[in-house]
Design an enzyme around this catalytic site. Sequence first.
Site, PDB file in Angstrom:
ATOM      1  N   ASP B 173       0.603  -1.154  -0.027  1.00 31.27           N
ATOM      2  CA  ASP B 173       0.146  -0.073  -0.107  1.00 31.27           C
ATOM      3  C   ASP B 173       0.729   1.328   0.137  1.00 31.27           C
ATOM      4  O   ASP B 173       0.788   2.349  -0.566  1.00 31.27           O
ATOM      5  CB  ASP B 173      -0.983  -0.070   1.214  1.00 31.27           C
ATOM      6  N   HIS B 200      -5.175  -3.317   6.106  1.00 35.30           N
ATOM      7  CA  HIS B 200      -4.551  -3.777   4.671  1.00 35.30           C
ATOM      8  C   HIS B 200      -5.721  -4.166   3.780  1.00 35.30           C
ATOM      9  O   HIS B 200      -5.656  -5.218   3.190  1.00 35.30           O
ATOM     10  CB  HIS B 200      -3.394  -4.847   4.668  1.00 35.30           C
TER      11      HIS B 200
END
Lengths: 336, 342
Positions: B173, B200
């Site tokens: 990410d 996440h």
Amino acid sequence: MGKVKAVVLGAAGGIGQPLSLLLKTNPLITELGLYDIVNTPGVAADLSHISTPSKVVGYLPPDDGLKKTLAGADLVVIPAGVPRKPGVSWDDLFKINAGIVRDLATGIATTCPKAFVLVISNPVNSTVPIVAEVFKKHGVFDPKRLFGVTTLDVVRASTFVSEVLNDVSLAPKVTVPVVGGHSGVTIIPLLSQAQPPLPASVAPGQLEALTNRIQFGGDEVVKAKDGAGSATLSMAYAGAVFAESVVKAIGGAKGIVLPSYVNLAADKEGGSVVASEIGKELAYFSARVELGAGGVEKIYPLGNLSPYEQGLLKAAIPELEDNIAKGVNFITGPKL
Amino acid sequence: MMLARAALNSARASSRTFSTSPARLTKVAVLGAGGGIGQPLSLLLKADPLVSSLSLYDIRGAPGVAADVGHVDTKSEVKGYTSDQLEEALQGIEVAVIPAGVPRKPGMTRDDLFNTNASIVRDLASSISRVSPAAHILVISNPVNSTVPIVASVLEKAGTFNPRRLFGITTLDVVRASRFLAGIAGTDPQQTSVTVVGGHSGVTIVPLISQTNVASAVALGSEQWKALVHRIQYGGDEVVKAKDGAGSATLSMAYAASKFTHLLLRALKGEKGIVTPTFVRNPLYEAEGVDFFSSNVELGLEGVEKIHPLGTLSPEEEALIKEALPELKKNIEKGKQFVQGA
């Protein structure tokens, strides 16, 4: 920073994917073009998220995909083709991969003829001549810009030598020139020229076993993968190492010397020295080459070969001759 | 990435003797080494000079992968293990990276993977607890928001849980955020770091654009900012869709995981000042019932050295956090229940 566009033909395959990953992380490459018959948009989307500067695009065959991938390419790496499985010989591979390489070579010849071409597709001893003959047909052949990637044999030699010395941590420090070709008995590791030199404690029997292992390292992986394929990750690593060297040379770096399977006309003088060392006029041979902005700048002599290595050379020549002829004839030969 | 062989070729090495380096090296295991992430990850770890020994395990294919990467001429040794050799694979390991599990197909959320991946992760955690309880555990297997609590619960039950040594890898990410923001700002992604906090998946991913060095490139709260945030949050879906059934992010995930692993290895070697976001047991939102959270963590010899506070958030980012917390709480509970309910 200068612009460098690298292309991978066969980018969605077992070698192509990790190879594309390594090229994406190379800060010297500013654009990456990926081509295959399936899945390249997905591979490109995946890689495009990596936070390195290069732009990456993936194409499939429709709508001139190959042309679009190759437009403006500075170097083209070709891992495309089918892999070996247990019981499959290099020759069996030939029938399928020769056609694939011919078609890709045609694309390169008509789209980016000045690109450096790095051939991984096996059997390299034959596919490199195939690319050359296609380029000749189009009047664009430059022997200085065509390379068969043999780096994996060099990498294996370092690793296997370190294992014989019982210390794998030595592998990065070992360099063994590997010459000749890229399959079985055509692979000639010059262990007598290893740097640092091998200790005297390494017996002749060990040297033979080591040589054999380097020559058939590929089989070792095919067997261990038990039907799941051949060396992909180590091949990607080796391919990226060689590509990295070419990219540096394009950028003007000096002193880049490493083995590669080339057409000996790439350096008339150096090439003829090697031919006389071999004792035969072979059109292609892997030797240490020095890379420059125009590709092969110099082909180095093989140097001193031990009696054992002379024997290896002798055994390699007829096989290499055959392989080269097979590749050449595939393009120019009589139709059967 | 500078590959060892190329370095030797372009500049003749000055030291041409057989002497070994004094650097501290580490034994790392990859659990799920035969998979789409596991394979390229194994290659990247084989090329990592801080790894001394690589242990590759999977339910199938690991010995083949080991034979393959074992030919690479970097200093680490590699061994591959078959499905019944998990405990042997874990002997003496200091770091276990876990990409094992099934990937998403188009239309699936990470949560849809839960049923399959939860058992896989639980069983791996169980073995790690028995064989190498002091190992640092790096979880990639989705859904991370749940699988990390699963590992924690398994270890807690066995009395081996060390919250300083369990990490959910959220680096992809962070990588995506850098890449996407740099694309808008016209900067080099390597110079455009973004702290990403929360969890996440989807709305639990909170990029802190206001804290970047190119914050002026995107007006917070604008449509452009919303699109950027959405893209970072659903970057994974972008790849699943593009792969059209062929899988999810593998290469970029391997890259991100190797980046995080390398940072941890540097910290374990004694290097100071290594700070990176990672999903860990975290007190920041414990009062709200969320005891796992990704924020900037300083890594040290024991693993988690210090959890940094979030710093100043813009009102829009506070709103993102507000949206993230209930989802995160749900995901964490699901993971815990899976183990406790058993």
